[in-house]
Design an enzyme around this catalytic site. Structure first.
Site, mmCIF file in Angstrom:
data_model
loop_
_atom_site.group_PDB
_atom_site.id
_atom_site.type_symbol
_atom_site.label_atom_id
_atom_site.label_comp_id
_atom_site.label_asym_id
_atom_site.label_seq_id
_atom_site.Cartn_x
_atom_site.Cartn_y
_atom_site.Cartn_z
ATOM 1 N N CYS A 50 0.857 -1.172 0.000
ATOM 2 C CA CYS A 50 0.000 0.000 0.000
ATOM 3 C C CYS A 50 0.902 1.233 0.000
ATOM 4 O O CYS A 50 1.806 1.334 0.833
ATOM 5 C CB CYS A 50 -0.906 0.001 1.234
ATOM 6 N N ASP A 57 -0.234 -5.938 0.263
ATOM 7 C CA ASP A 57 -1.493 -6.280 -0.395
ATOM 8 C C ASP A 57 -1.232 -7.517 -1.236
ATOM 9 O O ASP A 57 -0.233 -7.588 -1.951
ATOM 10 C CB ASP A 57 -1.980 -5.140 -1.292
ATOM 11 N N VAL A 72 5.112 -13.931 -24.289
ATOM 12 C CA VAL A 72 5.909 -13.659 -23.106
ATOM 13 C C VAL A 72 6.392 -14.983 -22.522
ATOM 14 O O VAL A 72 5.638 -15.952 -22.447
ATOM 15 C CB VAL A 72 5.143 -12.822 -22.055
ATOM 16 N N GLU A 73 7.658 -15.038 -22.154
ATOM 17 C CA GLU A 73 8.220 -16.237 -21.541
ATOM 18 C C GLU A 73 7.752 -16.272 -20.090
ATOM 19 O O GLU A 73 7.841 -15.280 -19.372
ATOM 20 C CB GLU A 73 9.752 -16.181 -21.650
ATOM 21 N N SER A 74 7.217 -17.400 -19.641
ATOM 22 C CA SER A 74 6.506 -17.480 -18.363
ATOM 23 C C SER A 74 7.393 -17.239 -17.138
ATOM 24 O O SER A 74 6.951 -16.598 -16.182
ATOM 25 C CB SER A 74 5.768 -18.803 -18.227
ATOM 26 N N HIS A 91 -4.057 -0.710 -6.103
ATOM 27 C CA HIS A 91 -4.430 -1.892 -6.896
ATOM 28 C C HIS A 91 -4.670 -1.527 -8.362
ATOM 29 O O HIS A 91 -4.221 -2.231 -9.277
ATOM 30 C CB HIS A 91 -5.688 -2.542 -6.327
ATOM 31 N N GLU A 92 -5.381 -0.424 -8.561
ATOM 32 C CA GLU A 92 -5.702 0.010 -9.921
ATOM 33 C C GLU A 92 -4.438 0.356 -10.702
ATOM 34 O O GLU A 92 -4.338 0.093 -11.910
ATOM 35 C CB GLU A 92 -6.642 1.218 -9.891
#
Length: 151
Positions: A50, A57, A72-74, A91-92
């Site tokens: 936060c 969070d 994308v390589e994982s 969060h947004e």
């Protein structure tokens, strides 16, 4: 089919970075560019801080995309998502940063990111963001999915 690609992290001892780092992300060529298909990732161990209280969070971050030329390589995605651990972000902000970074990296046809954050103070926040290539059916799809999200 065995692919020889010189990745920075795949196949090597894992070194974790807990400060945001876009440069951890790596790509490889989409071998099936002749068709549309979904790629979905779920990261149930996402952590950020936060920006006001410094409290952790926790979230499950879901990423789904329709690739164009790059994938994308994982492992690099995992390390990238873990790099948010000591960053302060609402969060947004987190889901929007992830979306923007993956658009820049992949130039996908379509992409969406959902953050399913655990409750703090009795409230959970679940931001959703998406993208489709402008002036294509993928932009129409993004608009439709955004307008009908959670209905």
């Amino acid at each position: 089919m065995k692919t020889k690609i010189p990745f920075k992290s795949l196949g090597k001892k894992t070194s974790y970075t807990f400060n945001y780092d876009f440069n951890l992300l790596e790509t490889f060529e989409n071998s099936h560019q002749d068709r549309d298909y979904w790629v979905h990732f779920s990261c149930p161990e996402f952590t950020t801080l936060c920006p006001i209280t410094g409290q952790p969070d926790f979230a499950t971050i879901s990423i789904a995309y329709i690739p164009q030329t790059k994938m994308v390589e994982s492992k690099s995605l995992k390390l990238y998502l873990f790099s948010f651990r000591n960053e302060g972000g609402f969060h947004e902000d987190c889901v929007n940063i992830i979306l923007k970074d993956l658009i820049k990296l992949l130039e996908p046809k379509y992409l969406e990111v959902l953050g399913d954050f655990t409750p703090r103070g009795g409230i959970s926040i679940n931001p959703y963001v998406n993208y489709g290539i402008p002036s294509t059916k993928y932009e129409e799809m993004a608009n439709f999915r955004l307008l009908h999200h959670n209905l």
